[in-house]
Enzyme design. Structure first.
Site, short mmCIF file in Angstrom:
data_model
loop_
_atom_site.label_atom_id
_atom_site.label_comp_id
_atom_site.label_asym_id
_atom_site.label_seq_id
_atom_site.Cartn_x
_atom_site.Cartn_y
_atom_site.Cartn_z
N GLU A 55 2.30 -18.71 -20.67
CA GLU A 55 2.71 -19.88 -19.88
C GLU A 55 2.52 -19.53 -18.41
O GLU A 55 2.98 -18.50 -17.94
CB GLU A 55 4.18 -20.20 -20.22
CG GLU A 55 4.64 -21.55 -19.73
CD GLU A 55 4.93 -21.54 -18.25
OE1 GLU A 55 4.39 -22.42 -17.55
OE2 GLU A 55 5.68 -20.65 -17.81
N SER A 56 1.80 -20.38 -17.68
CA SER A 56 1.36 -20.04 -16.32
C SER A 56 2.50 -19.92 -15.31
O SER A 56 2.41 -19.13 -14.37
CB SER A 56 0.31 -21.04 -15.83
OG SER A 56 0.84 -22.34 -15.79
N CYS B 91 0.85 -1.18 0.00
CA CYS B 91 0.00 0.00 0.00
C CYS B 91 0.89 1.23 0.00
O CYS B 91 1.68 1.43 0.92
CB CYS B 91 -0.92 0.01 1.22
SG CYS B 91 -1.93 1.49 1.31
N ASP C 50 -1.21 -5.07 0.40
CA ASP C 50 -2.54 -5.19 -0.18
C ASP C 50 -2.56 -6.57 -0.82
O ASP C 50 -1.67 -6.91 -1.60
CB ASP C 50 -2.78 -4.12 -1.24
CG ASP C 50 -2.98 -2.74 -0.65
OD1 ASP C 50 -3.50 -2.65 0.48
OD2 ASP C 50 -2.63 -1.75 -1.31
N GLU D 181 -5.58 0.78 -8.63
CA GLU D 181 -5.97 1.44 -9.88
C GLU D 181 -4.82 1.52 -10.88
O GLU D 181 -5.04 1.52 -12.09
CB GLU D 181 -6.51 2.85 -9.58
CG GLU D 181 -7.79 2.85 -8.77
CD GLU D 181 -7.61 2.65 -7.26
OE1 GLU D 181 -8.63 2.67 -6.56
OE2 GLU D 181 -6.45 2.48 -6.79
#
Length: 136
Positions: free
Chosen positions: A74-75, A49, A58, A93
């Site tokens: 590719e994961s 944060c 966060d 944001e």
């Protein structure tokens, strides 16, 4: 000359080998035979944060969806890329835009990229940030 993979060489896929920390910011893609819709969901995305002194994480549930037109992400490389945000102060944001824009920048092999972040409840408020915004 070393036989170790060159982390700056995008032709060295991360899958199936030990990955050095310096490589974590790179996304690997692979070819697909025809278009498919892919959605990744994780509850492991964290950032700091930027509005709080000290270390205040966060924690997000992230959903990244896209159409793999000719290439897919590719994961393993995605997971390692997401870990790079753990030490970074960034508002949700801005984070949602960076995630989206980085994936779009992979090229025309990926289309209709959508990113949704749901921040863990803080102060009784749930925060959801999406890009692009949903159509109304």
């Amino acid at each position: 000359m070393s036989d170790a993979p060159d982390p700056s060489n995008p032709s060295e896929p991360m899958l199936g080998r030990h990955v050095e920390v310096e490589e974590y910011g790179r996304l690997d893609v692979f070819d697909v035979d025809r278009p498919v819709r892919i959605t990744f969901r994780t509850e492991e995305l964290q950032a700091l944060c930027p509005a709080v002194d000290g270390i205040q994480p966060d924690i997000y549930t992230a959903e990244i969806a896209y159409t793999a037109v000719s290439q897919a992400i590719e994961s393993k490389s995605l997971k390692l890329w997401l870990t790079t945000f753990r030490e970074r102060p960034i508002f949700a944001e801005h984070l949602v835009l960076e995630l989206h824009d980085t994936i779009v920048a992979l090229g025309p092999g990926l289309a209709d990229v959508r990113v949704r972040l749901t921040q863990n409840v803080r102060g009784g408020i749930e925060t959801i940030v999406e890009h692009p915004p949903p159509l109304t």
